[in-house]
Scaffold this motif. Structure first.
Motif, PDB file in Angstrom:
ATOM      1  N   VAL A  10     115.544  76.817 106.214  1.00 39.99           N
ATOM      2  CA  VAL A  10     115.196  78.246 106.303  1.00 39.99           C
ATOM      3  C   VAL A  10     114.381  78.640 105.070  1.00 39.99           C
ATOM      4  N   LEU A  11     113.382  79.520 105.306  1.00 38.48           N
ATOM      5  CA  LEU A  11     112.641  80.121 104.194  1.00 38.48           C
ATOM      6  C   LEU A  11     112.647  81.633 104.395  1.00 38.48           C
ATOM      7  N   ARG A  12     113.100  82.359 103.383  1.00 36.49           N
ATOM      8  CA  ARG A  12     113.109  83.833 103.415  1.00 36.49           C
ATOM      9  C   ARG A  12     112.008  84.326 102.472  1.00 36.49           C
ATOM     10  N   GLY A  13     111.085  85.106 103.041  1.00 36.82           N
ATOM     11  CA  GLY A  13     109.993  85.624 102.196  1.00 36.82           C
ATOM     12  C   GLY A  13     108.665  85.204 102.752  1.00 36.82           C
ATOM     13  N   VAL A  14     107.709  85.476 101.976  1.00 31.47           N
ATOM     14  CA  VAL A  14     107.658  85.977 100.620  1.00 31.47           C
ATOM     15  C   VAL A  14     107.635  87.511 100.623  1.00 31.47           C
ATOM     16  N   HIS A  15     108.495  88.080  99.763  1.00 35.97           N
ATOM     17  CA  HIS A  15     108.629  89.542  99.670  1.00 35.97           C
ATOM     18  C   HIS A  15     108.334  90.029  98.252  1.00 35.97           C
ATOM     19  N   VAL A  16     108.021  91.306  98.163  1.00 35.40           N
ATOM     20  CA  VAL A  16     107.834  91.936  96.852  1.00 35.40           C
ATOM     21  C   VAL A  16     108.239  93.399  96.955  1.00 35.40           C
ATOM     22  N   ILE A  68     114.892  89.351  89.179  1.00 33.89           N
ATOM     23  CA  ILE A  68     113.499  89.453  89.643  1.00 33.89           C
ATOM     24  C   ILE A  68     113.068  90.914  89.596  1.00 33.89           C
ATOM     25  N   PRO A  69     112.135  91.265  88.715  1.00 36.31           N
ATOM     26  CA  PRO A  69     111.709  92.658  88.575  1.00 36.31           C
ATOM     27  C   PRO A  69     110.736  93.066  89.673  1.00 36.31           C
ATOM     28  N   PRO A  70     110.510  94.361  89.843  1.00 37.57           N
ATOM     29  CA  PRO A  70     109.503  94.826  90.797  1.00 37.57           C
ATOM     30  C   PRO A  70     108.144  94.197  90.466  1.00 37.57           C
ATOM     31  N   GLY A  71     107.391  93.897  91.506  1.00 43.64           N
ATOM     32  CA  GLY A  71     106.041  93.351  91.301  1.00 43.64           C
ATOM     33  C   GLY A  71     105.993  91.844  91.253  1.00 43.64           C
ATOM     34  N   VAL A  72     107.155  91.192  91.221  1.00 43.64           N
ATOM     35  CA  VAL A  72     107.173  89.721  91.257  1.00 43.64           C
ATOM     36  C   VAL A  72     107.557  89.292  92.671  1.00 43.64           C
ATOM     37  N   CYS A  73     106.594  88.659  93.346  1.00 45.28           N
ATOM     38  CA  CYS A  73     106.837  88.179  94.718  1.00 45.28           C
ATOM     39  C   CYS A  73     107.867  87.064  94.680  1.00 45.28           C
ATOM     40  N   HIS A  74     108.660  86.992  95.721  1.00 46.68           N
ATOM     41  CA  HIS A  74     109.693  85.945  95.738  1.00 46.68           C
ATOM     42  C   HIS A  74     109.939  85.441  97.160  1.00 46.68           C
ATOM     43  N   GLY A  75     110.213  84.169  97.241  1.00 43.48           N
ATOM     44  CA  GLY A  75     110.587  83.532  98.499  1.00 43.48           C
ATOM     45  C   GLY A  75     111.670  82.518  98.186  1.00 43.48           C
ATOM     46  N   PHE A  76     112.528  82.277  99.176  1.00 41.42           N
ATOM     47  CA  PHE A  76     113.665  81.382  98.981  1.00 41.42           C
ATOM     48  C   PHE A  76     113.636  80.317 100.070  1.00 41.42           C
ATOM     49  N   TYR A  77     113.581  79.036  99.651  1.00 45.56           N
ATOM     50  CA  TYR A  77     113.675  77.942 100.626  1.00 45.56           C
ATOM     51  C   TYR A  77     114.976  77.200 100.372  1.00 45.56           C
ATOM     52  N   TYR A  78     115.639  76.825 101.469  1.00 48.79           N
ATOM     53  CA  TYR A  78     116.949  76.171 101.372  1.00 48.79           C
ATOM     54  C   TYR A  78     116.865  74.803 102.035  1.00 48.79           C
ATOM     55  N   PRO A  79     116.843  73.703 101.252  1.00 47.46           N
ATOM     56  CA  PRO A  79     116.760  72.364 101.864  1.00 47.46           C
ATOM     57  C   PRO A  79     118.057  71.939 102.541  1.00 47.46           C
ATOM     58  N   VAL A  80     119.160  72.590 102.147  1.00 48.07           N
ATOM     59  CA  VAL A  80     120.467  72.312 102.759  1.00 48.07           C
ATOM     60  C   VAL A  80     121.156  73.647 103.040  1.00 48.07           C
ATOM     61  N   GLU A  81     122.261  73.578 103.773  1.00 52.57           N
ATOM     62  CA  GLU A  81     123.070  74.794 104.045  1.00 52.57           C
ATOM     63  C   GLU A  81     123.384  75.433 102.692  1.00 52.57           C
ATOM     64  N   THR A  82     123.055  76.709 102.529  1.00 56.33           N
ATOM     65  CA  THR A  82     123.173  77.358 101.211  1.00 56.33           C
ATOM     66  C   THR A  82     123.683  78.779 101.376  1.00 56.33           C
ATOM     67  N   THR A  83     124.509  79.176 100.417  1.00 62.88           N
ATOM     68  CA  THR A  83     124.923  80.581 100.345  1.00 62.88           C
ATOM     69  C   THR A  83     124.481  81.154  99.008  1.00 62.88           C
ATOM     70  N   PRO A 137     108.956  75.760 108.125  1.00 63.35           N
ATOM     71  CA  PRO A 137     110.350  76.192 107.940  1.00 63.35           C
ATOM     72  C   PRO A 137     110.784  77.184 109.011  1.00 63.35           C
ATOM     73  N   ILE A 138     112.071  77.450 109.054  1.00 60.78           N
ATOM     74  CA  ILE A 138     112.625  78.460 109.959  1.00 60.78           C
ATOM     75  C   ILE A 138     112.419  79.828 109.305  1.00 60.78           C
ATOM     76  N   LEU A 139     111.703  80.712 109.994  1.00 60.02           N
ATOM     77  CA  LEU A 139     111.379  82.038 109.449  1.00 60.02           C
ATOM     78  C   LEU A 139     111.970  83.133 110.330  1.00 60.02           C
ATOM     79  N   SER A 140     112.191  84.293 109.764  1.00 66.58           N
ATOM     80  CA  SER A 140     112.527  85.468 110.578  1.00 66.58           C
ATOM     81  C   SER A 140     111.264  85.899 111.317  1.00 66.58           C
ATOM     82  N   GLU A 141     111.465  86.714 112.362  1.00 66.92           N
ATOM     83  CA  GLU A 141     110.289  87.214 113.086  1.00 66.92           C
ATOM     84  C   GLU A 141     109.370  87.967 112.123  1.00 66.92           C
TER      85      GLU A 141
END
Ligand SMILES: Cc1cn([C@H]2C[C@H](O)[C@@H](COP(=O)(O)OP(=O)(O)O[C@H]3O[C@H](C)C(=O)[C@H](O)[C@H]3O)O2)c(=O)[nH]c1=O
Length: 179
Positions: free
Chosen positions: A46-52, A99-114, A147-151
């Protein structure tokens, strides 16, 4: 590391029952005064992002699995404007990231992660600005091409569209303040 991003090593205390770790103390001054906490379980690939965000600060740490955190500084007036970095953090050796405002971020999880994360403002969908994870201007060399992404993330726009939307929101929130 983009300016304003901080990493704090947490201290897991392991014994025959498992592991205990403090994840937040007001006295640590991590640059975020939480008003909301979230817990996120993610499947492998799963990959969440990239968001800012223009307003709120994220404070996060993996508590199990592996988090590959991609960061990119979108702030034109930042000393680290345009800087990108990938940081791998294991739940077993947790570090807390601010992570402050203005810094884009994305999260990739190679294994089951919390991971757990706090926000300095209550969730506001208007804060949700982003672009496709594989936009070349991010200069983030993710290990996954499919990766697996949200819609939402799958349909995210271009880097330029993100930058324009971020700047518009920033100027609405902080008129006359350099971003
Ligand atoms: C953020 C948030 C989401 N939700 C709901 C909305 C959706 O039904 C579901 C998943 O939300 P979303 O797809 O936005 O989750 P992520 O893609 O992991 O992104 C979130 O986590 C990363 C760190 C980001 O940077 C985003 O700002 C934040 O939206 O939880 C809530 O109910 N409350 C919330 O505070």
């Amino acid at each position: 590391m983009p300016a304003g991003v901080s990493l704090r090593r947490l201290r897991p205390h392991e014994d025959g029952r498992g592991v205990f770790a403090e994840i937040f103390r007001g006295e640590w001054d991590v640059g975020c005064h939480p008003v909301q906490w979230n817990v996120v379980h993610s499947r492998p690939n799963v990959l969440r992002g990239v968001h800012v965000h223009a307003m709120h600060i994220d404070y996060l740490m993996p508590v199990s699995g592996i988090l590959l955190l991609g960061l990119h500084d979108l702030r034109e007036s930042s000393a680290t404007a345009g800087q990108s970095t990938l940081i791998e953090i294991e739940g077993a050796r947790p570090q807390a990231v601010t992570i402050p405002p203005g810094v884009c971020h994305g999260f990739y999880y190679p294994v089951e992660t919390t991971h757990i994360y706090a926000m300095s403002e209550y969730w506001d969908p208007d804060e949700e600005i982003g672009c496709r994870f594989d936009c070349p201007q991010l200069r983030l060399d993710w290990p996954a091409r499919d990766p697996i992404l949200s819609e939402r993330d799958a349909a995210a726009g271009t880097y330029e569209e993100m930058r324009t939307a971020f700047r518009k929101r920033w100027d609405e929130l902080y008129p006359g303040v350099p971003c």
